[in-house]
Design an enzyme around this catalytic site. Structure first.
Site, PDB file in Angstrom:
ATOM      1  CE  LYS A 186      -3.893  -2.486   2.140  1.00 23.80           C
ATOM      2  NZ  LYS A 186      -4.880  -2.730   3.217  1.00 23.80           N
ATOM      3  CD  GLN A 245      -3.667  -4.401   6.303  1.00 22.19           C
ATOM      4  OE1 GLN A 245      -3.794  -3.402   5.726  1.00 22.19           O
ATOM      5  NE2 GLN A 245      -4.266  -5.703   5.764  1.00 22.19           N
ATOM      6  CG  ASP A 301      -9.678   0.217   4.911  1.00 20.76           C
ATOM      7  OD1 ASP A 301      -9.354  -0.581   4.035  1.00 20.76           O
ATOM      8  OD2 ASP A 301      -9.130   0.027   6.180  1.00 20.76           O
TER       9      ASP A 301
HETATM   10  N1  GUN Z   1      -7.374  -6.823   5.996  1.00 15.45           N
HETATM   11  C1  GUN Z   1      -7.727  -7.554   4.975  1.00 15.45           C
HETATM   12  N2  GUN Z   1      -8.040  -6.550   3.964  1.00 15.45           N
HETATM   13  C2  GUN Z   1      -7.972  -5.652   4.460  1.00 15.45           C
HETATM   14  C3  GUN Z   1      -8.362  -4.288   3.886  1.00 15.45           C
HETATM   15  O1  GUN Z   1      -9.119  -3.979   2.798  1.00 15.45           O
HETATM   16  N3  GUN Z   1      -8.382  -3.082   4.849  1.00 15.45           N
HETATM   17  C4  GUN Z   1      -7.866  -3.308   6.062  1.00 15.45           C
HETATM   18  N4  GUN Z   1      -7.658  -2.180   6.662  1.00 15.45           N
HETATM   19  N5  GUN Z   1      -7.331  -4.519   6.510  1.00 15.45           N
HETATM   20  C5  GUN Z   1      -7.462  -5.558   5.649  1.00 15.45           C
END
Ligand code: GUN
Length: 284
Positions: free
Chosen positions: A52, A96, A119
């Site tokens: 990311k 995350q 998100d």
């Molecule tokens: N864990 C797995 N997929 C995601 C996501 O799209 N965003 C976040 N914040 N955590 C995740």
């Protein structure tokens, strides 16, 4: 043999458009900024977070990572989020998931300002998505919709079966398919004769987190098969939730792992961060 839906190619096209917009914003003195928080040492989460951050750099966005120790307490985490909520350089905040068990994920999600919730996990954003009137879409389901659109796959009237009911993928995925006029079934670990539902799917989305869970007998001839899983095998290789070699023979389209849904998730995150920056700077 199925056509492979190449997430790397499609995400590159999406990211190129975003990069062009970021360059335009820079001329106005605006640099979209994303804060990524990771708590603990989960190896998969570390890889996702690093990807990311890399994407932000690639697209000319500002990014900052907060890598907190496993024993971080909720008050410290909420304090950090509060500071990021007030920081004008930061347009998007992402924590995350999963978090270590002692931390309340809902408390963390609720603490992020909805306008910085790239998100789309905050209840305000979830509600907006339900109503079909939203600013952000959750990254993985929206990335999948982008793939379907890119390939010219029409969802209207199709039997869409989603395996998995998580807040991150399964539930919002079902909603986005419904918005596109799909007839949607969400299946899960308690579903009776899950294979029978899958065999009826024109569009099958597997988000279970179990390697090769979807076997050949669960795939309808000509189905579109979307694999959200990223499972690490004993030999270190990555494997999806679908038995790719078997499903590929029956499907009309299929996504690979890696190089399928994963890159699309990141492209959507970048799109959401750009949207957040534009909204916060009153650029429509
Ligand atoms: N864990 C797995 N997929 C995601 C996501 O799209 N965003 C976040 N914040 N955590 C995740």
């Amino acid at each position: 043999m199925a056509k492979i839906i190449d997430g790397k190619v499609i995400s590159a096209a999406v990211k190129e458009k975003i990069a062009a917009e970021v360059r335009g914003l820079k001329e106005k003195g605006i640099v979209p900024g994303l804060a990524v928080i990771i708590v603990g040492e989960d190896p998969a989460s570390k890889v996702y977070v690093s990807n990311k951050k890399k994407a932000c750099e690639q697209l000319g966005m500002y990014s900052v990572e907060y890598a907190l120790p496993e024993n971080t307490q909720i008050d410290e985490l909420l304090k950090l989020i509060d500071n990021l909520n007030k920081d004008s350089k930061i347009n998007g905040i992402l924590c995350q998931l999963p978090l270590p068990r002692h931390l309340d994920e809902d408390a963390v999600i609720n603490a992020i300002l909805p306008e910085k919730d790239v998100d789309a996990f905050h209840p305000v954003n979830v509600g907006k998505i339900m109503n079909g009137d939203y600013d952000f879409l959750p990254c993985t389901p929206a990335g999948i919709m982008e793939m379907l659109e890119y390939e010219g796959i029409d969802v209207t009237g199709k039997n869409c079966v989603v395996i998995g009911r998580s807040n991150i993928v399964g539930k919002p995925m079902a909603m986005l398919l419904l918005h596109k006029n799909g007839t949607v079934t969400i299946t899960h670990s308690k579903t009776k004769d899950l294979a029978a539902f899958c065999r009826n799917a024109d569009i099958l989305v597997a988000a279970v987190g179990r390697a090769k869970f979807v076997t050949e007998d669960m795939v309808k001839e000509g189905a579109v098969v979307i694999d959200v899983g990223i499972n690490r095998m004993a030999d270190g290789k990555l494997c999806g939730d679908v038995d790719f070699d078997a499903a590929e023979k029956k499907a009309s389209y299929i996504t690979p792992v890696p190089g399928g849904v994963g890159p699309m998730t990141i492209a959507t995150l970048m799109k959401n961060t750009l949207t957040a920056a534009k909204k916060q700077n009153k650029i429509v």
